[in-house]
Write a protein that holds these residues in place. Structure first.
Motif: not given
Length: 421
Positions: A57, A115, A117
């Motif tokens: 992100r 990650e 997201y």
């Protein structure tokens, strides 16, 4: 060899094939699309240096808002991996874990999940393309993303094996740099293309060569043109990939460029048609191939009327100090019957008599299989186009549904015996 790429960063090369079958035993295998497979290859070999994997992100935010990576390095296009929430649960994908990316039924790469997201697709489209109009092919691609994104490093464990005629034109970034060094090219100007060349393209390349050869002795041949074709997603009506590569190569083979000032290669990339931002991306990409100059003409990487013809050149000028490559700006060429040469509006005052190298004109010539005048297309190039149509294109030099169905893949992967599925 000092393999330095964009922003002076070492060329990324994340390839590890030793004992790969044993390494991935027990890992979940996630099937990926052709477009994602292309980006896995480009990430792993360093075409996208300094990226080491798909963006998280923070990297996406920084790219969209500042046109920089978080460390301040110029970057213009989000490189992301999308997956549905259901598939994330199905494959047991968790931050801190790893999965195998699978393509053509074979394991391809290890994805270290950093990650997971969500992201606002309208924001991503507006910032990247300057529009949310779904008629824009890049916007359409963005709106088709699934509802989750995964960021993390990629390591290629199964190297692609390129088929004919692609294998003769495939080079990794480090191999590009070696090839340029072997030719002793002090300056290399990149030509971005998805087209079969007409004489207008040829004239642009020669103008760019002259510009890149600045400050060299007049008899110097240590400047080269790298025609780096984009091989990626094909739409009905595009030129077939085989014709693009073989016709570009024919310009040198037939002597329209000297053997020691011209070469052809390709990059796996699905065009975003992001206009100015994609022009920045192309400059970064060709820096990672060892080029010193890059030619940019009218409406570079644009589509329809979404961008003004010279928006890309204007944005490149704004960021010139951050580029590791020198832009060579070129005007649109035409054939002037009064001057009896290929020229442009800056040099010739016969605009009303000019004959444009229109795409529709070239396409009608090739569709009708009528040999064009040498003023439009070299006859040797035309013959190669027709040969490619017969051998690779189901009788047409343009992509058809039959071509998409029956074409030989650009590359294949080893099925990797001993790796469980």
């Amino acid at each position: 060899m000092n393999y330095k790429g964009h922003n002076g960063k070492p060329i990324v090369e994340r390839v590890s094939t030793d004992n790969a079958a044993a390494l991935i035993k027990g890992m979940a295998r996630v099937p990926i699309s052709k477009a994602t497979a292309h980006e896995v290859i480009s990430l792993s070999y360093g075409f996208f240096t300094p990226l080491t994997g798909f963006m998280g992100r923070q990297e996406v935010d920084s790219t969209l808002d500042k046109m920089q990576l978080p460390d301040g390095t110029l970057w213009s296009i989000p490189i992301v991996f999308d997956l549905s929430a259901d598939d994330i649960e199905k494959f047991g994908i968790e931050e801190g874990g790893s999965v195998v990316l699978e393509y053509l039924g074979a394991p391809m790469a290890i994805f270290e999940v950093g990650e997971v997201y969500e992201y606002d697709l309208e924001r991503m489209a507006e910032k990247t393309y300057g529009t949310t109009d779904p008629r824009h092919p890049g916007v359409k691609k963005t709106f088709a993303y699934q509802n989750r994104f995964i960021g993390g490093d990629i390591t290629l464990i199964n190297e692609p094996v390129f088929n004919e005629p692609f294998k003769d034109f495939w080079l990794t970034p480090k191999q590009h740099m070696d090839a340029l060094a072997e030719r002793d090219w002090k300056h290399t100007v990149a030509h971005q293309t998805r087209n079969v060349p007409h004489t207008g393209h040829e004239a642009l390349m020669k103008q760019a060569w002259l510009a890149a050869n600045e400050d060299m002795p007049v008899n110097n041949l240590n400047t080269g043109v790298l025609v780096n074709a984009i091989i990626g997603q094909k739409r009905v009506g595009d030129y077939i990939d085989e014709a693009i590569l073989l016709t570009q190569n024919e310009l040198r083979t037939s002597g329209y460029f000297r053997e020691n000032v011209h070469m052809v290669s390709f990059t796996l990339w699905d065009m975003r048609y992001a206009g100015p931002r994609e022009a920045i991306f192309h400059a970064i990409l060709r820096t990672n191939l060892g080029c010193t100059h890059h030619m940019f003409g009218r409406d570079h990487a644009g589509v329809g009327d979404f961008y003004d013809p010279y928006d890309a050149q204007n944005l490149l000028t704004e960021h010139r100090s951050e580029l590791g490559i020198k832009p060579v700006f070129l005007r649109e060429n035409w054939y002037c019957p009064k001057c009896q040469e290929v020229t442009n509006s800056a040099l010739c005052g016969h605009d009303s008599q000019s004959q444009s190298f229109s795409g529709s004109l070239i396409r009608s010539i090739l569709t009708d299989e009528v040999k064009p005048t040498q003023k439009v297309m070299r006859h040797e190039v035309f013959e190669v186009v027709m040969d490619c149509a017969a051998k690779h294109g189901e009788g047409s030099p343009f992509v058809t549904e039959e071509y998409l169905k029956n074409r030989l893949p650009v590359f294949t992967l080893n099925q990797m015996e001993g790796a469980d599925s």
